[in-house]
Design a protein around this motif. Structure first.
Motif, PDB file in Angstrom:
ATOM      1  N   VAL A   1       0.838  -1.204   0.000  1.00 21.50           N
ATOM      2  CA  VAL A   1       0.000   0.000   0.000  1.00 21.50           C
ATOM      3  C   VAL A   1       0.874   1.255   0.000  1.00 21.50           C
ATOM      4  CG1 VAL A   1      -1.701   1.322   1.315  1.00 21.50           C
ATOM      5  CG2 VAL A   1      -1.921  -1.165   1.134  1.00 21.50           C
ATOM      6  N   ILE A   2       1.891   1.257   0.861  1.00 24.48           N
ATOM      7  CA  ILE A   2       2.799   2.399   0.933  1.00 24.48           C
ATOM      8  C   ILE A   2       3.480   2.630  -0.414  1.00 24.48           C
ATOM      9  CG2 ILE A   2       4.939   3.264   1.957  1.00 24.48           C
ATOM     10  CD1 ILE A   2       2.570   3.438   3.832  1.00 24.48           C
ATOM     11  N   GLY A   3       3.940   1.538  -1.031  1.00 21.62           N
ATOM     12  CA  GLY A   3       4.643   1.654  -2.307  1.00 21.62           C
ATOM     13  C   GLY A   3       3.757   2.184  -3.421  1.00 21.62           C
ATOM     14  N   ILE A   4       2.513   1.720  -3.476  1.00 27.20           N
ATOM     15  CA  ILE A   4       1.587   2.177  -4.524  1.00 27.20           C
ATOM     16  C   ILE A   4       1.275   3.656  -4.352  1.00 27.20           C
ATOM     17  CG2 ILE A   4      -0.774   1.957  -5.409  1.00 27.20           C
ATOM     18  CD1 ILE A   4      -0.586  -1.038  -4.824  1.00 27.20           C
ATOM     19  N   LEU A   5       0.925   4.063  -3.127  1.00 28.28           N
ATOM     20  CA  LEU A   5       0.587   5.464  -2.883  1.00 28.28           C
ATOM     21  C   LEU A   5       1.781   6.380  -3.159  1.00 28.28           C
ATOM     22  CD1 LEU A   5      -1.501   5.183   0.423  1.00 28.28           C
ATOM     23  CD2 LEU A   5      -2.349   5.580  -1.893  1.00 28.28           C
ATOM     24  N   SER A   6       2.960   5.949  -2.736  1.00 29.12           N
ATOM     25  CA  SER A   6       4.153   6.769  -2.955  1.00 29.12           C
ATOM     26  C   SER A   6       4.484   6.884  -4.432  1.00 29.12           C
ATOM     27  CB  SER A   6       5.341   6.168  -2.195  1.00 29.12           C
ATOM     28  OG  SER A   6       6.515   6.883  -2.464  1.00 29.12           O
ATOM     29  N   THR A   7       4.389   5.773  -5.158  1.00 29.73           N
ATOM     30  CA  THR A   7       4.704   5.793  -6.591  1.00 29.73           C
ATOM     31  C   THR A   7       3.733   6.675  -7.357  1.00 29.73           C
ATOM     32  OG1 THR A   7       5.632   3.555  -6.457  1.00 29.73           O
ATOM     33  CG2 THR A   7       5.003   4.364  -8.645  1.00 29.73           C
ATOM     34  N   LEU A   8       2.450   6.537  -7.068  1.00 32.33           N
ATOM     35  CA  LEU A   8       1.443   7.352  -7.764  1.00 32.33           C
ATOM     36  C   LEU A   8       1.581   8.836  -7.411  1.00 32.33           C
ATOM     37  CD1 LEU A   8      -1.725   5.069  -7.439  1.00 32.33           C
ATOM     38  CD2 LEU A   8      -0.263   5.399  -9.442  1.00 32.33           C
ATOM     39  N   GLY A   9       1.738   9.125  -6.125  1.00 30.75           N
ATOM     40  CA  GLY A   9       1.809  10.522  -5.699  1.00 30.75           C
ATOM     41  C   GLY A   9       3.039  11.237  -6.215  1.00 30.75           C
ATOM     42  N   ASN A  10       4.196  10.654  -6.010  1.00 30.86           N
ATOM     43  CA  ASN A  10       5.424  11.294  -6.472  1.00 30.86           C
ATOM     44  C   ASN A  10       5.544  11.261  -7.993  1.00 30.86           C
ATOM     45  OD1 ASN A  10       6.997  12.014  -3.931  1.00 30.86           O
ATOM     46  ND2 ASN A  10       6.540   9.866  -3.538  1.00 30.86           N
ATOM     47  N   GLY A  11       5.053  10.187  -8.608  1.00 32.80           N
ATOM     48  CA  GLY A  11       5.048  10.139 -10.063  1.00 32.80           C
ATOM     49  C   GLY A  11       4.198  11.240 -10.662  1.00 32.80           C
ATOM     50  N   TYR A  12       3.080  11.544 -10.011  1.00 36.25           N
ATOM     51  CA  TYR A  12       2.200  12.599 -10.501  1.00 36.25           C
ATOM     52  C   TYR A  12       2.882  13.966 -10.426  1.00 36.25           C
ATOM     53  CZ  TYR A  12      -1.945  15.586 -10.851  1.00 36.25           C
ATOM     54  OH  TYR A  12      -2.847  16.539 -11.225  1.00 36.25           O
ATOM     55  N   VAL A  13       3.583  14.213  -9.299  1.00 38.76           N
ATOM     56  CA  VAL A  13       4.306  15.479  -9.146  1.00 38.76           C
ATOM     57  C   VAL A  13       5.356  15.637 -10.244  1.00 38.76           C
ATOM     58  CG1 VAL A  13       5.874  16.785  -7.666  1.00 38.76           C
ATOM     59  CG2 VAL A  13       3.912  15.602  -6.662  1.00 38.76           C
ATOM     60  N   ILE A  14       6.112  14.575 -10.499  1.00 38.82           N
ATOM     61  CA  ILE A  14       7.170  14.632 -11.515  1.00 38.82           C
ATOM     62  C   ILE A  14       6.586  14.787 -12.908  1.00 38.82           C
ATOM     63  CG2 ILE A  14       9.057  13.322 -12.571  1.00 38.82           C
ATOM     64  CD1 ILE A  14       9.466  12.010  -9.816  1.00 38.82           C
ATOM     65  N   PHE A  15       5.504  14.070 -13.193  1.00 41.45           N
ATOM     66  CA  PHE A  15       4.879  14.135 -14.519  1.00 41.45           C
ATOM     67  C   PHE A  15       4.359  15.529 -14.819  1.00 41.45           C
ATOM     68  CE2 PHE A  15       0.916  13.889 -17.019  1.00 41.45           C
ATOM     69  CZ  PHE A  15       1.439  13.445 -18.217  1.00 41.45           C
ATOM     70  N   MET A  16       3.654  16.131 -13.871  1.00 44.03           N
ATOM     71  CA  MET A  16       3.105  17.457 -14.098  1.00 44.03           C
ATOM     72  C   MET A  16       4.218  18.504 -14.178  1.00 44.03           C
ATOM     73  SD  MET A  16       0.050  16.701 -14.491  1.00 44.03           S
ATOM     74  CE  MET A  16      -0.461  18.368 -14.837  1.00 44.03           C
ATOM     75  N   SER A  17       5.302  18.286 -13.446  1.00 43.08           N
ATOM     76  CA  SER A  17       6.428  19.215 -13.511  1.00 43.08           C
ATOM     77  C   SER A  17       7.124  19.150 -14.857  1.00 43.08           C
ATOM     78  CB  SER A  17       7.428  18.899 -12.395  1.00 43.08           C
ATOM     79  OG  SER A  17       6.824  19.015 -11.132  1.00 43.08           O
ATOM     80  N   SER A  18       7.174  17.962 -15.458  1.00 43.33           N
ATOM     81  CA  SER A  18       7.869  17.804 -16.740  1.00 43.33           C
ATOM     82  C   SER A  18       7.186  18.587 -17.856  1.00 43.33           C
ATOM     83  CB  SER A  18       7.936  16.317 -17.108  1.00 43.33           C
ATOM     84  OG  SER A  18       6.631  15.793 -17.350  1.00 43.33           O
ATOM     85  N   LYS A  19       5.912  18.902 -17.700  1.00 44.12           N
ATOM     86  CA  LYS A  19       5.191  19.655 -18.723  1.00 44.12           C
ATOM     87  C   LYS A  19       5.621  21.115 -18.794  1.00 44.12           C
ATOM     88  CE  LYS A  19       0.958  16.876 -18.919  1.00 44.12           C
ATOM     89  NZ  LYS A  19      -0.526  16.908 -18.832  1.00 44.12           N
ATOM     90  N   ARG A  20       6.221  21.594 -17.748  1.00 43.39           N
ATOM     91  CA  ARG A  20       6.664  22.990 -17.718  1.00 43.39           C
ATOM     92  C   ARG A  20       8.063  23.080 -17.111  1.00 43.39           C
ATOM     93  NH1 ARG A  20       5.986  25.301 -12.842  1.00 43.39           N
ATOM     94  NH2 ARG A  20       5.926  27.356 -13.786  1.00 43.39           N
ATOM     95  N   LYS A  21       8.920  22.144 -17.483  1.00 42.40           N
ATOM     96  CA  LYS A  21      10.239  22.056 -16.871  1.00 42.40           C
ATOM     97  C   LYS A  21      11.089  23.296 -17.107  1.00 42.40           C
ATOM     98  CE  LYS A  21      11.776  19.322 -20.859  1.00 42.40           C
ATOM     99  NZ  LYS A  21      12.338  18.010 -21.289  1.00 42.40           N
ATOM    100  N   LYS A  22      10.875  23.988 -18.230  1.00 37.77           N
ATOM    101  CA  LYS A  22      11.677  25.181 -18.515  1.00 37.77           C
ATOM    102  C   LYS A  22      11.230  26.388 -17.705  1.00 37.77           C
ATOM    103  CE  LYS A  22      12.975  23.821 -23.225  1.00 37.77           C
ATOM    104  NZ  LYS A  22      12.968  24.207 -24.662  1.00 37.77           N
ATOM    105  N   LYS A  23      10.059  26.313 -17.075  1.00 41.80           N
ATOM    106  CA  LYS A  23       9.539  27.437 -16.306  1.00 41.80           C
ATOM    107  C   LYS A  23       9.639  27.216 -14.801  1.00 41.80           C
ATOM    108  CE  LYS A  23       6.219  28.782 -19.879  1.00 41.80           C
ATOM    109  NZ  LYS A  23       4.783  29.048 -20.178  1.00 41.80           N
ATOM    110  N   LEU A  24      10.182  26.082 -14.393  1.00 44.14           N
ATOM    111  CA  LEU A  24      10.280  25.794 -12.964  1.00 44.14           C
ATOM    112  C   LEU A  24      11.223  26.779 -12.283  1.00 44.14           C
ATOM    113  CD1 LEU A  24      10.535  21.891 -12.939  1.00 44.14           C
ATOM    114  CD2 LEU A  24       8.541  23.289 -12.407  1.00 44.14           C
ATOM    115  N   ARG A  25      10.794  27.289 -11.170  1.00 43.71           N
ATOM    116  CA  ARG A  25      11.613  28.190 -10.384  1.00 43.71           C
ATOM    117  C   ARG A  25      12.479  27.380  -9.424  1.00 43.71           C
ATOM    118  NH1 ARG A  25       7.641  32.712  -8.160  1.00 43.71           N
ATOM    119  NH2 ARG A  25       9.624  33.715  -7.608  1.00 43.71           N
ATOM    120  N   PRO A  26      13.505  27.994  -8.807  1.00 47.38           N
ATOM    121  CA  PRO A  26      14.449  27.236  -7.977  1.00 47.38           C
ATOM    122  C   PRO A  26      13.794  26.378  -6.900  1.00 47.38           C
ATOM    123  CG  PRO A  26      15.302  29.434  -8.378  1.00 47.38           C
ATOM    124  CD  PRO A  26      13.919  29.407  -8.973  1.00 47.38           C
ATOM    125  N   ALA A  27      12.837  26.939  -6.168  1.00 54.50           N
ATOM    126  CA  ALA A  27      12.207  26.177  -5.097  1.00 54.50           C
ATOM    127  C   ALA A  27      11.418  24.997  -5.653  1.00 54.50           C
ATOM    128  CB  ALA A  27      11.296  27.080  -4.264  1.00 54.50           C
TER     129      ALA A  27
END
Length: 357
Positions: A45-71
């Motif tokens: 359960v921990i592995g599934i939730l962690s993979t989905l949650g963190n994967g979602y953050v990374i996926f959505m960030s990749s759509k605007r990777k050139k606009k990401l600010r330092p933080a």
């Protein structure tokens, strides 16, 4: 007398055998089959939730990777570390718990121990960098304003180099990775401290540079921030509404960073305490059934951050597609969410809001 005591200590260290050398099969589970099955389901359960949650953050960030600010870049790096723990490490332990023994041998044990230490150290050092960023922006504005994207990437290179160095040091002959006392997981060979002075030096170095020092920096940063806020509250009250709102939002961002760091430390400190006790306490003084609980708690650390983002309705560009366009249409900072911060252009009162954590 001193010489006799020294000879006695040396002989006792030479005679000490860690748990994984006392029996023919160090990878056999010391827990009941029912306990292993429960632990296996828990980690699944921990592995599934962690993979989905963190994967979602990374996926959505990749759509605007050139606009990401330092933080935001640092936030994504934290998600990468958490995802690495879930994808690279957890399948090994899940399979082993369900199999009622570690099934990957010594080579798999060393790889699993390295991966867990590497990504765990990367997470802690990333949060240390985040705490310093918050400290500079709140307490030293003159320094906080010049932090740009290339500084963030330099910081990432340092973080990964730092984690790689300390995770790989055990392979250089000064340390090792070994099975946990309960048999179905692997970790740093904390028991080397019972065997030799060199082992004690190795364990103390790991504790200082990979736990105590980063934790001290985090605590120092947030204590200074709290003191700064208390002393500057009256000064901010005299500013106009726009500056007051920016200050409030900046502090809310700092509280989020504190929450993330607290979650990580709460998950890992019990495991660190048990590990230190195993290293410097009486040999095999930690009951096997007791040692498994902090281990499972530490393995849940990778799941917390995405849950924190969702529970507090974190609307930022890394996690919400189309969020930026919606936020740009707002005309007042009073409607900004808990995790947004305003950035003003010369031509408009507020042109965009982005997350800084």
């Amino acid at each position: 007398m001193t010489g006799m005591a020294s000879d006695h200590n040396t002989s006792s260290q030479e005679e000490y055998l860690p748990h994984y050398l006392q029996k023919e099969d160090p990878f056999a589970s010391k827990l009941s089959r029912e306990a292993d099955i429960v632990a296996g389901f828990y980690l699944t359960v921990i592995g599934i939730l962690s993979t989905l949650g963190n994967g979602y953050v990374i996926f959505m960030s990749s759509k605007r990777k050139k606009k990401l600010r330092p933080a935001e870049i640092m936030t994504v790096n934290l998600a990468v570390c958490d995802l690495g723990i879930s994808v690279v490490g957890k399948p090994f332990s899940i399979i082993s718990f369900f199999s009622h023994r570690w099934v990957f041998g010594w080579m798999g044990c060393r790889w699993y121990g390295w991966a867990g230490f590497f990504f765990g150290c990367g997470s802690l050092i990333t949060m240390t960098a985040v705490s310093l960023d918050r400290y500079l922006k709140i307490c030293h504005l003159s320094y906080g304003t010049w932090l740009k994207r290339h500084h963030a990437f330099i910081c990432l290179a340092i973080i990964w180099a730092y984690a790689t160095f300390w995770a790989t040091v055990p392979f250089a002959g000064v340390g090792s990775y070994a099975p946990e006392p309960f048999g179905t997981s692997c970790t740093l060979d904390w028991w080397l401290a019972q065997a030799s002075v060199a082992g004690q030096a190795f364990i103390l170095s790991i504790l200082f540079f990979c736990l105590l020092f980063p934790t001290a920096v985090i605590v120092f940063s947030y204590v200074k921030i709290i003191l700064k806020v208390k002393s500057s509250t009256k000064e901010v009250a005299h500013y106009d509404t726009r500056i007051q709102n920016s200050h409030i939002l900046e502090m809310k961002l700092t509280k989020v960073a504190m929450l993330i760091c607290a979650g990580f430390l709460i998950a890992w400190i019990p495991y660190a305490v048990v590990s230190v006790w195993s290293a410097f306490g009486q040999p095999d003084s930690v009951p096997i059934q007791f040692s498994v609980v902090p281990t499972l708690l530490a393995k849940s650390a990778a799941m917390y951050n995405p849950i924190i983002y969702q529970v507090i309705d974190c609307k930022f560009a890394c996690c919400r597609s189309g969020g930026l366009k919606t936020l740009q249409k707002k005309n007042s900072l009073k409607k900004a969410r808990m995790y947004t911060i305003s950035a003003h252009r010369d031509s408009t009162a507020m042109s965009e809001t982005q997350l800084e954590v």
